[in-house]
Design a protein around this motif. Structure first.
Motif, PDB file in Angstrom:
ATOM      1  N   THR A 293      10.123  -3.778  -3.846  1.00  0.00           N
ATOM      2  CA  THR A 293       9.770  -3.830  -2.415  1.00  0.00           C
ATOM      3  C   THR A 293       9.653  -2.433  -1.814  1.00  0.00           C
ATOM      4  O   THR A 293       9.403  -2.310  -0.617  1.00  0.00           O
ATOM      5  CB  THR A 293      10.818  -4.621  -1.619  1.00  0.00           C
ATOM      6  OG1 THR A 293      12.064  -3.920  -1.654  1.00  0.00           O
ATOM      7  CG2 THR A 293      11.003  -6.019  -2.174  1.00  0.00           C
ATOM      8  N   TYR A 319       4.203  -7.325  -0.086  1.00  0.00           N
ATOM      9  CA  TYR A 319       4.223  -5.874  -0.294  1.00  0.00           C
ATOM     10  C   TYR A 319       3.030  -5.488  -1.151  1.00  0.00           C
ATOM     11  O   TYR A 319       2.465  -6.315  -1.876  1.00  0.00           O
ATOM     12  CB  TYR A 319       5.519  -5.436  -0.972  1.00  0.00           C
ATOM     13  CG  TYR A 319       6.752  -5.651  -0.125  1.00  0.00           C
ATOM     14  CD1 TYR A 319       7.323  -4.601   0.589  1.00  0.00           C
ATOM     15  CD2 TYR A 319       7.357  -6.908  -0.045  1.00  0.00           C
ATOM     16  CE1 TYR A 319       8.457  -4.802   1.357  1.00  0.00           C
ATOM     17  CE2 TYR A 319       8.481  -7.116   0.728  1.00  0.00           C
ATOM     18  CZ  TYR A 319       9.022  -6.056   1.426  1.00  0.00           C
ATOM     19  OH  TYR A 319      10.150  -6.254   2.194  1.00  0.00           O
ATOM     20  N   LYS A 332       4.763  -0.471  -0.327  1.00  0.00           N
ATOM     21  CA  LYS A 332       5.032  -0.600   1.110  1.00  0.00           C
ATOM     22  C   LYS A 332       4.885  -2.051   1.534  1.00  0.00           C
ATOM     23  O   LYS A 332       4.173  -2.824   0.881  1.00  0.00           O
ATOM     24  CB  LYS A 332       4.044   0.252   1.914  1.00  0.00           C
ATOM     25  CG  LYS A 332       4.094   1.742   1.607  1.00  0.00           C
ATOM     26  CD  LYS A 332       3.074   2.498   2.444  1.00  0.00           C
ATOM     27  CE  LYS A 332       3.113   3.982   2.180  1.00  0.00           C
ATOM     28  NZ  LYS A 332       2.110   4.723   2.984  1.00  0.00           N
ATOM     29  N   LYS A 333       5.539  -2.368   2.607  1.00  0.00           N
ATOM     30  CA  LYS A 333       5.431  -3.715   3.194  1.00  0.00           C
ATOM     31  C   LYS A 333       4.061  -3.864   3.829  1.00  0.00           C
ATOM     32  O   LYS A 333       3.553  -2.952   4.496  1.00  0.00           O
ATOM     33  CB  LYS A 333       6.535  -3.932   4.239  1.00  0.00           C
ATOM     34  CG  LYS A 333       6.624  -5.355   4.771  1.00  0.00           C
ATOM     35  CD  LYS A 333       7.816  -5.505   5.702  1.00  0.00           C
ATOM     36  CE  LYS A 333       7.927  -6.914   6.262  1.00  0.00           C
ATOM     37  NZ  LYS A 333       8.157  -7.918   5.198  1.00  0.00           N
TER      38      LYS A 333
END
Length: 335
Positions: A293, A319, A332-333
Motif C-alpha cells: 500500500t 492503490y 500511492k493511494k
C-alpha cells in the motif's frame, strides 16, 4: 491499677491499628521484580537510594568499572531516565526499559534472556553477534540509532529470528546488517517494523509458516554489503522481501533496493526481478502473500512483477504503482 493499665493498652492498640491502616508513610523504589530489598529511614534512605542510582550533570550514567554491564545483567544496576529522556549508559550494550527506568546488560543476549513480555530492549551501542538471536517473547526492540551486525567468518548468519507466537516491534531508526537474513519470522509470530535500515545477503525480511510481517517504513536492501561479505555466494537468493507457506507480508511504506554485489548466476539476470517475491506454489495456492500500500521500489514494479508466473501485482486494491525518477516505482493511494 492493673485494670486501668490494661484498658489503656487496648486503647493504644486500637489507635496503632488505625494508624497502621490509614497513616503509614513509606516509598517503594524500584521494587518491581527486585531480588533484594534495602530498608532505610531518614538520611540513610537517601544514601541507600544513591547507592544504586547516580545523577551527574543532567544525565544518568552507570557507576562502576569495566564489569558494570555484567553487574547490570544480574539486575544490580539500574539507570534512571532523566526528565528530558536523555540517558547515557556506559559499559553495556543493551538495556531493558521498565517504566521510567533502565536495567543495563553487558550483551544483547543477556537483555533478551531477562526481558519479559511487553518490555522494551534498547540497543545502547553497536553490537556484532556470531549466531542468530531467537526471540520467543512479545517485546519491542529499540535499535536506538545503533547497528546490529550478524557476521562470522565463512558463515551465513541471520540476525533476528522471531519464533512461536511472539509479537515483536522493531523501531529506533537503527541498522540490522546480516550475512544472511536480517529479519526472519516463523511460527505464528508477528513482526512490525516501524523504521530502520535492514540489509541481508539473502533477504532483508523472510517470512514462513504462519508468520505475519508488517512494514511501515525503513530502508531494505539485499546484496553483499558490509557484514554480508562473509557469506557463501552460492546461497545468495537476492529476494529482498520473501514470503512462503502461509506467511503474509504487508508493506505500507519504506524503500526497497539491491545493494553492493549480487548473485546474478542464481535465479535472475538483472538483479531486480525478485526484489519482492513469494514462493511460486504458495502464491498460486493463495496461501502466502505480499500486499503493498506504499513504498518506493528501485528498478522493480510491484504492480507488474515477473517474480510470479504469470506476471502478477502485489499492489492492494485502491492503490497504484506509479513510475518515478531514476527507474523507481512509488505505490500511492488512488485519488
Amino acid at each position: 491499677k492493673p485494670e486501668i493499665l490494661e484498658k489503656t493498652n487496648f486503647e493504644r492498640y486500637e489507635r496503632y491499628k488505625q494508624i497502621e491502616e490509614n497513616e503509614v508513610m513509606y516509598e517503594e523504589f524500584m521494587m518491581e521484580d527486585a531480588e533484594y530489598c534495602v530498608v532505610a529511614f531518614g538520611i540513610a534512605s537517601r544514601v541507600a537510594k544513591n547507592a544504586v542510582v547516580a545523577v551527574e550533570g543532567g544525565q544518568i550514567d552507570v557507576k562502576g568499572d569495566s564489569d558494570a554491564g555484567e553487574q547490570g545483567a544480574e539486575g544490580s544496576q539500574i539507570i534512571l531516565k532523566n526528565v528530558s529522556g536523555n540517558t547515557t549508559i556506559s559499559n553495556t550494550s543493551s538495556a531493558i526499559m521498565y517504566g521510567d527506568y533502565y536495567y543495563s546488560f553487558a550483551t544483547f543476549e543477556q537483555a533478551l534472556e531477562k526481558a519479559k513480555a511487553g518490555e522494551t530492549i534498547i540497543l545502547t551501542k553497536d553490537v556484532t553477534i556470531e549466531s542468530n538471536l531467537n526471540i520467543t517473547k512479545s517485546i519491542t526492540l529499540d535499535l536506538n540509532g545503533k547497528t546490529l551486525t550478524a557476521a562470522k567468518e565463512g558463515s551465513d548468519i541471520d540476525a533476528i529470528w522471531v519464533r512461536d507466537n511472539a509479537e515483536v516491534v522493531i523501531t529506533g531508526n537503527g541498522t540490522i546488517n546480516a550475512s544472511f537474513d536480517a529479519v526472519f519470522a516463523t511460527g505464528t509470530s508477528k513482526v512490525t517494523i516501524e523504521n530502520g535500515k535492514f540489509i541481508g545477503a539473502a533477504e532483508a525480511v523472510y517470512a514462513q509458516a504462519n508468520a505475519t510481517v508488517i512494514i511501515n517504513g525503513g530502508t531494505y536492501k539485499v546484496g553483499h554489503d558490509g557484514a554480508s561479505k562473509d557469506a557463501n555466494k552460492a546461497n545468495w537468493r537476492n529476494d529482498c522481501i520473501y514470503a512462503r507457506d502461509n506467511a503474509k507480508i504487508t508493506i505500507n511504506g519504506g524503500e526497497f533496493a539491491y545493494t553492493g554485489d549480487i548473485n546474478t548466476e542464481n535465479f535472475q539476470s538483472d538483479g531486480n526481478r525478485f526484489l519482492l517475491n513469494c514462493r511460486d506454489d504458495d502464491y498460486k495456492a493463495g496461501t502466502s502473500s505480499i500486499t503493498v500500500t506504499g513504498g518506493t521500489f528501485h528498478k522493480f514494479n510491484p504492480g507488474a512483477t515477473s517474480s510470479e508466473n504469470p506476471v502478477a501485482s502485489y499492489v492492494a486494491a485502491g492503490y497504484s504503482s506509479v513510475a518515478g525518477e531514476n527507474n523507481t516505482y512509488v505505490v500511492k493511494k488512488d485519488n
